[in-house]
Design an enzyme around this catalytic site. Structure first.
Site, short mmCIF file in Angstrom:
data_model
loop_
_atom_site.label_atom_id
_atom_site.label_comp_id
_atom_site.label_asym_id
_atom_site.label_seq_id
_atom_site.Cartn_x
_atom_site.Cartn_y
_atom_site.Cartn_z
N ASP A 221 0.84 -1.19 0.00
CA ASP A 221 0.00 0.00 0.00
C ASP A 221 0.88 1.26 0.00
OD1 ASP A 221 -2.77 1.16 0.59
OD2 ASP A 221 -1.61 1.99 2.25
N GLU A 284 1.22 -0.41 -4.98
CA GLU A 284 0.52 0.79 -5.42
C GLU A 284 1.54 1.89 -5.58
OE1 GLU A 284 -3.00 3.70 -3.68
OE2 GLU A 284 -1.55 2.80 -2.32
C1 GLC Z 1 -3.98 3.36 -0.16
C2 GLC Z 1 -5.27 2.56 -0.18
C3 GLC Z 1 -6.39 3.46 0.19
C4 GLC Z 1 -6.14 4.01 1.57
C5 GLC Z 1 -4.76 4.67 1.66
C6 GLC Z 1 -4.37 4.93 3.07
O1 GLC Z 1 -3.98 4.37 -1.09
O2 GLC Z 1 -5.43 1.94 -1.42
O3 GLC Z 1 -7.62 2.80 0.14
O4 GLC Z 1 -7.12 4.95 1.88
O5 GLC Z 1 -3.77 3.85 1.12
O6 GLC Z 1 -4.01 3.74 3.69
#
Ligand code: GLC
Length: 548
Positions: A221, A284
């Site tokens: 993440d 991500e």
């Molecule tokens: C990432 C996740 C998202 C979340 C953020 C904070 O971007 O995909 O859903 O709100 O991290 O953890």
């Protein structure tokens, strides 16, 4: 005789070697299916999905033919941010079940040759995490330095101008110890201090904990925001921003995003992943296509699969798509394995952008391009953005930065298993509404109709297993004309042509040679000879095996 048996031995060892490479690299062959367990299947009537519910639906995943499931966080959490605010990394929240349920899930998936990928959230914890409680208890606490604490700025306010993605300053004041802590996201999600080697070691152990339990990989993440500028240099204004830009995007995240140190930390995670056999690291990454390349690694490997959202962001016409596909493939290193994402828990449902008719082309496109396909549960039945009444809004993003269309609830609504009350998702009150088009779009209805989008997904996933060229074959661009996106996949065994008519009118396809139709996205044409020119019906896409 003797030389023959030697040759056989060599061949034998070669094929077992390639079989083992294939198993090592399962993530190249598998379509990855993202599930938010809270929205998949409820088993106890509390209106929220759970692990037992998910286990009960594995038959469906097997029928569909996905190779891996990526599960959004199921760890203990106050649930301020959909579970991305974690208060204990190595356990399961009672909302979802127990570690025993988790172990059963791993066993049941593996028995059917489906891998499991977990969300790994290293950047921050919940403010309810024991580490943070210790850290904020006093400046002298040994865990003080596990988070990012700073003195107030010269005017007594926050140390600098950095903004939280969820609105307002990224610094929160702590009365008791008289310092600010940094949070890229919610106030309740303090950032860990990745410069501290103890933090990195603790997070490496979290990875090991889950890999020992059989997990096959992770989606990291927010992998680009692990480190911030040490000098606390202020971010510059985003000169393209105006009144319509959500306030958190009015600065350019130069000093908080994609810092070189974050890349080193990803390399360390990758080393931990490589301690185990056949595991995979996806992640991500923030930013556009041109920033993806270095996430694969330079001298040292980083992520196997930095998530690529180019298809979601592209305008939906043949020329834009051919350009965006090309730009992405050029932006990643030569040997890097591509990936293609068409949905996710932070992304608006693409069905609402393309319309139902083009979803068949989307399916054919992302399942035949070279690379690992990622879809979000519900994409295979064409789920659209669901309207959320004001009083039912759950997403903190919308609550804190309202009115800019940032609400992520519309794509996170529960899966529809049938057309009955609450779509067979729960016997209680669902945590988000199911949507007005439940009767039209639910698994049962589409499973009963052999020409449906759902069956197209199933056919395409089967075809990827039957035709290795669709996985390993090279991507060969072809000049797209006449509103038809065209490309080939090729290997030593031959060539396949994929042609997608992106408009709602018939179009003539010209190509060299002839071939045999393998699949039309309408699922209503028998396999047979295809000659040039060939007429594609409105919104029709085809896969043709070329004859040489
Ligand atoms: C990432 C996740 C998202 C979340 C953020 C904070 O971007 O995909 O859903 O709100 O991290 O953890």
């Amino acid at each position: 005789m003797k030389s023959e048996s030697t040759a056989e031995r060599i061949l034998g060892s070669m094929s077992s070697e390639s079989v083992s490479t294939r198993n090592q690299e399962w993530w190249k062959r598998s379509a990855i299916y993202e599930i938010a367990p809270i929205s998949f299947q409820d088993s106890n009537g509390d209106g929220k999905g759970d692990l037992r519910g998910l286990i009960g639906r594995i038959e469906y995943l097997e029928w569909l033919g996905v190779g891996a499931v990526w599960m959004t966080p199921v760890y203990p959490s106050p649930m301020l941010d959909f579970g991305y605010d974690i208060s204990e990394f190595c356990d399961i929240d009672p909302l979802f079940g127990s570690l025993a349920d988790f172990d059963r899930l791993v066993g049941e998936l593996h028995r059917r040759d489906i891998r499991l990928i977990l969300d790994f959230v290293p950047n921050h914890t919940s403010d309810q995490h024991a580490w943070f409680n210790e850290s904020r208890s006093s400046r002298a606490n040994p865990r003080r330095d596990w988070y990012v604490w700073r003195d107030a700025g010269a005017n007594g306010g926050p140390p600098n101008n950095w903004l939280s993605r969820f609105g307002g300053s990224a610094w929160a004041w702590d009365e008791q110890t008289g310092q600010y802590y940094y949070h890229s996201f919610l106030v309740g999600q303090p950032d860990l201090n990745f410069r501290n080697p103890q933090v990195r070691a603790a997070m490496a152990d979290v990875l090991r904990f889950w890999m020992r339990r059989g997990v096959d990989g992770f989606r990291v993440d927010a992998s680009a925001v692990l480190a911030e500028d040490e000098l606390l240099r202020d971010d510059p204004p985003n000169l393209k921003a105006d009144e319509s830009t959500p306030p958190p995007q009015r600065l350019k995240r130069i000093f908080t995003d994609d810092r070189p140190e974050s890349m080193l930390y990803l390399e360390e995670f990758r080393q931990v992943i490589d301690e185990f056999d056949a595991r995979m690291l996806a992640g991500e990454v923030q930013g556009k296509t041109d920033r993806i390349g270095h996430f694969y690694g330079e001298k040292k490997p980083r992520l196997h699969l930095p998530l690529n959202f180019a298809l979601l962001d592209s305008p939906w016409d043949a020329l834009s798509l051919q350009a965006n596909i090309d730009a992405y493939l050029k932006a990643i290193p030569d040997k890097a394995w591509p990936c293609w994402v068409i949905g996710g828990h932070d992304k608006k449902r693409i069905a609402s952008k393309l319309g139902q008719a083009q979803l068949r082309n989307l399916a054919m496109l992302f399942l035949t391009l070279k690379g690992t396909p990622f879809l979000f549960a519900g994409d295979e039945i064409g789920m659209e953005q669901v309207e959320i009444p004001r009083e039912q809004i759950q997403d903190p993003f919308e609550k804190l930065v309202g009115g800019f269309g940032l609400n992520r609830d519309p794509e996170r609504t529960p899966m529809r298993w049938n057309g009955e009350r609450h779509g067979g998702f729960t016997s209680g009150e669902p945590w988000l509404p199911l949507g007005a088009d439940l009767l039209e779009r639910n698994i049962k209805r589409l499973r009963d109709d052999k020409h449906s989008l759902l069956w197209l997904y199933r056919h395409l996933l089967q075809l990827r297993r039957q035709e290795p060229i669709l996985v390993d074959g090279e991507y060969v661009p072809v000049r797209s004309r006449n509103d038809i996106l065209v490309y080939k996949r090729a290997d030593r065994s031959g060539e396949m042509l994929i042609a997608l008519n992106l408009v709602h009118e018939p179009r003539k396809l010209h190509f060299e040679g002839r071939g045999t139709l393998l699949l039309s996205n309408r699922l209503d044409r028998a396999s047979g000879a295809v000659e040039c020119p060939s007429l594609l019906r409105p919104d029709e896409g085809i896969i043709v095996k070329l004859a040489h």
